[in-house]
Design a protein around this motif. Structure first.
Motif, short mmCIF file in Angstrom:
data_model
loop_
_atom_site.label_atom_id
_atom_site.label_comp_id
_atom_site.label_asym_id
_atom_site.label_seq_id
_atom_site.Cartn_x
_atom_site.Cartn_y
_atom_site.Cartn_z
N UNK A 1 0.87 -1.17 0.00
CA UNK A 1 0.00 0.00 0.00
C UNK A 1 0.90 1.23 0.00
N UNK A 2 1.57 1.45 -1.11
CA UNK A 2 2.48 2.59 -1.21
C UNK A 2 2.36 3.27 -2.57
N UNK A 3 1.17 3.78 -2.89
CA UNK A 3 0.96 4.39 -4.20
C UNK A 3 1.81 5.63 -4.45
N UNK A 4 2.30 6.27 -3.39
CA UNK A 4 3.09 7.47 -3.57
C UNK A 4 4.51 7.16 -4.04
N UNK A 5 4.96 5.94 -3.87
CA UNK A 5 6.33 5.58 -4.25
C UNK A 5 6.37 5.31 -5.75
N UNK A 6 7.09 6.15 -6.47
CA UNK A 6 7.15 6.04 -7.93
C UNK A 6 8.54 5.75 -8.46
N UNK A 7 9.57 6.04 -7.66
CA UNK A 7 10.94 5.87 -8.16
C UNK A 7 11.59 4.64 -7.53
N UNK A 8 12.63 4.18 -8.17
CA UNK A 8 13.40 3.07 -7.62
C UNK A 8 14.02 3.41 -6.28
N UNK A 9 14.44 4.66 -6.14
CA UNK A 9 15.04 5.10 -4.87
C UNK A 9 14.01 5.02 -3.74
N UNK A 10 12.78 5.46 -4.01
CA UNK A 10 11.73 5.39 -2.99
C UNK A 10 11.37 3.95 -2.66
N UNK A 11 11.27 3.11 -3.68
CA UNK A 11 10.93 1.70 -3.45
C UNK A 11 12.06 0.98 -2.72
N UNK A 12 13.32 1.30 -3.08
CA UNK A 12 14.47 0.72 -2.39
C UNK A 12 14.44 1.13 -0.92
N UNK A 13 14.17 2.42 -0.67
CA UNK A 13 14.12 2.90 0.71
C UNK A 13 13.03 2.16 1.49
N UNK A 14 11.90 1.92 0.87
CA UNK A 14 10.77 1.27 1.54
C UNK A 14 11.02 -0.22 1.79
N UNK A 15 11.55 -0.92 0.81
CA UNK A 15 11.67 -2.37 0.90
C UNK A 15 13.05 -2.87 1.32
N UNK A 16 14.10 -2.14 1.02
CA UNK A 16 15.45 -2.70 1.14
C UNK A 16 16.36 -1.98 2.15
N UNK A 17 16.21 -0.68 2.23
CA UNK A 17 17.14 0.14 3.00
C UNK A 17 17.20 -0.22 4.47
N UNK A 18 16.11 -0.68 5.05
CA UNK A 18 16.10 -1.03 6.46
C UNK A 18 17.15 -2.06 6.82
N UNK A 19 17.44 -2.96 5.91
CA UNK A 19 18.45 -3.99 6.16
C UNK A 19 19.76 -3.70 5.44
N UNK A 20 19.65 -3.33 4.17
CA UNK A 20 20.84 -3.21 3.32
C UNK A 20 21.50 -1.84 3.39
N UNK A 21 20.86 -0.87 4.02
CA UNK A 21 21.44 0.46 4.16
C UNK A 21 21.14 1.35 2.96
N UNK A 22 21.31 2.63 3.15
CA UNK A 22 20.97 3.62 2.13
C UNK A 22 21.78 3.43 0.85
N UNK A 23 23.02 2.98 0.98
CA UNK A 23 23.87 2.79 -0.19
C UNK A 23 24.00 1.32 -0.59
N UNK A 24 23.19 0.46 0.01
CA UNK A 24 23.24 -0.96 -0.33
C UNK A 24 24.47 -1.67 0.20
N UNK A 25 25.06 -1.10 1.24
CA UNK A 25 26.32 -1.62 1.76
C UNK A 25 26.14 -2.83 2.67
N UNK A 26 24.92 -3.13 3.07
CA UNK A 26 24.67 -4.26 3.95
C UNK A 26 25.13 -3.98 5.37
#
Length: 121
Positions: A23-48
């Motif tokens: 339920x995230x219709x406002x997320x339109x960019x890859x950066x926003x989607x990455x922040x929502x789904x991935x950043x919590x674990x992998x970090x802002x730069x994908x560094x893990x």
């Protein structure tokens, strides 16, 4: 097996989120989607996070098709990372494009570091 379960529980407890509601219709960019789904674990730069057993996704060698399947995995492959089964292929591609941007920046930084380390004055 006990170590695997400990790893899974540790990652779950320390901030990895499974935002599977999609339920995230406002997320339109890859950066926003990455922040929502991935950043919590992998970090802002994908560094893990090595100490938490979270790999740096900027170092992945997976192809785009493999990454789409990995993101949308329906728990067919045992892993600590949550599956995003409701994620569309288009969303996955946007995330992968952002990941490629992060990978390029990571590789460029590593090349600069290597070049600077090799300079003799």
């Amino acid at each position: 097996m006990k170590n695997y379960l400990t790893l899974v529980l540790s990652i779950w407890l320390f901030g990895c989120t499974d935002n599977e509601s999609h339920e995230h219709p406002a997320f339109k960019t890859g950066k926003e989607l990455f922040a929502h789904h991935c950043q919590g674990c992998h970090g802002e730069r994908g560094q893990g996070n090595f100490l938490k057993g979270v790999p740096a996704n900027v170092k992945t060698q997976k192809t785009q098709l493999e990454l789409i399947a990995w993101l949308k995995n329906s728990e067919q492959i045992p892993r600590a990372m949550p599956s995003f089964e409701a994620m569309t292929d288009a969303e996955a591609v946007l995330i992968i494009e952002h990941l490629n941007y992060l990978k390029f920046n990571y590789q460029t930084a590593m090349e600069k570091r290597l070049n600077n380390d090799g300079v003799h004055h």
